[in-house]
Scaffold this active site. Structure first.
Site, PDB file in Angstrom:
ATOM      1  N   GLY A  36       8.175   5.152   3.163  1.00  0.00           N
ATOM      2  CA  GLY A  36       8.043   6.300   2.272  1.00  0.00           C
ATOM      3  C   GLY A  36       7.462   7.468   3.043  1.00  0.00           C
TER       4      GLY A  36
ATOM      5  CD  GLN B 223       2.934  10.935   4.853  1.00  0.00           C
ATOM      6  OE1 GLN B 223       3.767  10.562   4.040  1.00  0.00           O
ATOM      7  NE2 GLN B 223       2.473  10.137   5.801  1.00  0.00           N
TER       8      GLN B 223
ATOM      9  CB  CYS C 190      -0.450   5.784   6.328  1.00  0.00           C
ATOM     10  SG  CYS C 190      -0.050   7.472   5.837  1.00  0.00           S
ATOM     11  CG  LEU C 191       5.179   6.817   8.783  1.00  0.00           C
ATOM     12  CD1 LEU C 191       6.462   7.484   8.296  1.00  0.00           C
ATOM     13  CD2 LEU C 191       5.459   5.972  10.018  1.00  0.00           C
TER      14      LEU C 191
ATOM     15  CG  HIS D  85       0.820   4.619   0.777  1.00  0.00           C
ATOM     16  ND1 HIS D  85      -0.029   3.986   1.660  1.00  0.00           N
ATOM     17  CD2 HIS D  85       1.306   5.692   1.456  1.00  0.00           C
ATOM     18  CE1 HIS D  85      -0.053   4.650   2.808  1.00  0.00           C
ATOM     19  NE2 HIS D  85       0.760   5.692   2.713  1.00  0.00           N
ATOM     20  CD  GLU D  86       4.823   7.272   0.732  1.00  0.00           C
ATOM     21  OE1 GLU D  86       4.576   8.440   1.067  1.00  0.00           O
ATOM     22  OE2 GLU D  86       4.711   6.316   1.514  1.00  0.00           O
TER      23      GLU D  86
ATOM     24  CG  HIS E   5       0.534  10.771   1.408  1.00  0.00           C
ATOM     25  ND1 HIS E   5      -0.323  10.953   2.468  1.00  0.00           N
ATOM     26  CD2 HIS E   5       1.158   9.586   1.649  1.00  0.00           C
ATOM     27  CE1 HIS E   5      -0.223   9.928   3.313  1.00  0.00           C
ATOM     28  NE2 HIS E   5       0.672   9.081   2.830  1.00  0.00           N
TER      29      HIS E   5
HETATM   30 NI    NI Z   1       1.186   7.354   3.916  1.00  0.00          NI
END
Ligand code: NI
Length: 179
Positions: A47, A52, A101-102, A143-144, A147
């Protein structure tokens, strides 16, 4: 195809509360979603949220719709574009699971999430989305969407004995991958 730079933890733009999308089916929104998809695919992510890549809008994408080498045991989550999401927990049950997480490369932690949620919002064309989901699907959405309110998963960790470097926690997994 535009793979955008993914902001890393410490960048103040990851801590903002994102602005709602007010115009759907616009060139700008379609371009943003193409960039999010290209960037997520290039990073093998499950995701990605607009903040981000530095875009201050309530837009997330998630799901693979196919095998993801980063989550080989994960059930398939439909590829989804979700704008202006609202999450409602269904019941009190929580579930613990590993997350990465990226924006927090190289690390993983056990994070508690609602086991079952309803989420609503809109796709890029302004069509309503209304789903009740559980388990991994529910985890990815939580999670997404975090953000979009300036929350990264380390802020949700309760047991810091289950927070560490991927290469140490899971030797051999994701060799050569940053996250
Ligand atoms: Ni993340």
């Amino acid at each position: 195809m535009t793979v955008r730079n993914i902001l890393k933890m410490g960048d103040p733009r990851l801590l903002r509360v994102a602005q709602p999308v007010t115009e759907f089916d616009s060139d700008a929104l379609h371009l943003l979603i193409t960039d999010l998809l290209d960037t997520m695919q290039a990073a093998n992510g499950a995701g990605l949220a607009a903040p981000q890549i530095g875009v201050d809008l309530q837009v997330v994408i998630f799901g693979s719709g196919e095998f993801n080498p980063r989550y080989p045991d994960a059930p398939v989550v439909p590829r989804t574009v979700l704008c202006n999401p609202v999450i409602t927990p269904m019941g009190e049950a929580e579930e613990e699971g590993w997350e990465g997480c990226l924006s927090v490369p190289g690390l993983r932690a056990v994070v508690p999430r609602w086991q079952r949620i309803r989420y609503t919002g809109f796709d890029q064309y302004g069509d309503a989305i209304d789903r009740t989901v559980e388990g991994f699907h529910a985890r990815v959405v939580q999670h997404e969407c975090d953000h979009l309110i300036g929350k990264l998963y380390p802020m949700r960790v309760r047991d810091f004995t289950k927070f560490g470097f991927t290469e140490v926690l899971f030797p051999g997994l994701d060799a050569g991958q940053d996250d």
